[in-house]
Design an enzyme around this catalytic site. Sequence first.
Site, short mmCIF file in Angstrom:
data_model
loop_
_atom_site.label_atom_id
_atom_site.label_comp_id
_atom_site.label_asym_id
_atom_site.label_seq_id
_atom_site.Cartn_x
_atom_site.Cartn_y
_atom_site.Cartn_z
N LEU A 169 0.84 -1.20 0.00
CA LEU A 169 0.00 0.00 0.00
C LEU A 169 0.87 1.25 0.00
O LEU A 169 1.85 1.33 0.76
CB LEU A 169 -0.91 0.01 1.23
CG LEU A 169 -1.93 -1.13 1.33
CD1 LEU A 169 -2.69 -1.04 2.64
CD2 LEU A 169 -2.90 -1.09 0.14
N ASP B 176 -6.59 -2.85 18.20
CA ASP B 176 -5.31 -2.23 18.55
C ASP B 176 -5.11 -0.97 17.73
O ASP B 176 -4.05 -0.74 17.16
CB ASP B 176 -4.17 -3.23 18.31
CG ASP B 176 -2.86 -2.80 18.96
OD1 ASP B 176 -2.88 -1.90 19.83
OD2 ASP B 176 -1.80 -3.35 18.59
#
Length: 295
Positions: free
Chosen positions: A94, A204
């Site tokens: 990405l 998280d």
Amino acid sequence: MELLESRPELSVALGGRWEVRALGNSAFCDTWQATQGRMKLFVKSATDRCGAGMLRAEADGLRALASTGCIRVPEVHALSDLPGGGAALALEWLDFACPDADFGRRFGHALATLHAQPCPLEPASFGWRGDNYIGATPQRNTPLQPAGRLGWLQFFSRARLCAMRDRLPEGTSELRYAVDAVIEALPGLFADGYMPRPALIHGDLWQGNWDMLADGSPVIFDPAVSCSDPQAEIAMMELFGSPPRGFRQAYEEAGGSWPTPQRLRLYQLYHLLNHVVLFDGSYLQQALRVARTLA
């Protein structure tokens, strides 16, 4: 760059003819960029069983988040076992961009949409289909019913606070007693009538685990998923930094609810206890202060 053939632990995961470039390492894995023509992958490899377990849990969480279609995550390209008990995880590469002024609004809407989805566990329960990791700490996820307030209080006390208390290092007895007191006080922290419901959360989501893609899409990664109260997600976002501007308004407009200051601290306590476990007590006093405000 080096040819894949010189990295046999990666050839198991990728196959074919790739060029790889080392990107560095974390506490449990090495990371690589693998290139084949115009295709690039982000690869993590771990040679021990613990690191391999973390990579398998990460792949499971990414696939679960991707299946909702609500928010972008890296696509899992391959997950392969390595000789000796290790594993390699190959993810979509990405390219990130600097968040623009409207990023927070898009992010808030996408996350609220994720949290509004029906619980993927059947029957609806708090927990997950397997244990995973919060950082490098094992996270207990044994599903627990009922899925209302009582179920959540039981799950959060047993699988989150008690489980983390039992991992605290020696010399933290004062903190252990404070955590026990918080567990006793749990019902009062929900006396405002708030009813938790099990929703798939990232688990998280601190500031280092979200970003913006070049096309403006919010993206999240490195999950520790479970079906939990979505307000626990918000609390983590507020612990080490804060959500981007415009996030809260968009999140609430899309149906999300913000935790009260007490519940914010309650859910943050779990992560502070984890940091005490991970960093040999460096966060001890902060965790103790938060616990004392709740009991």
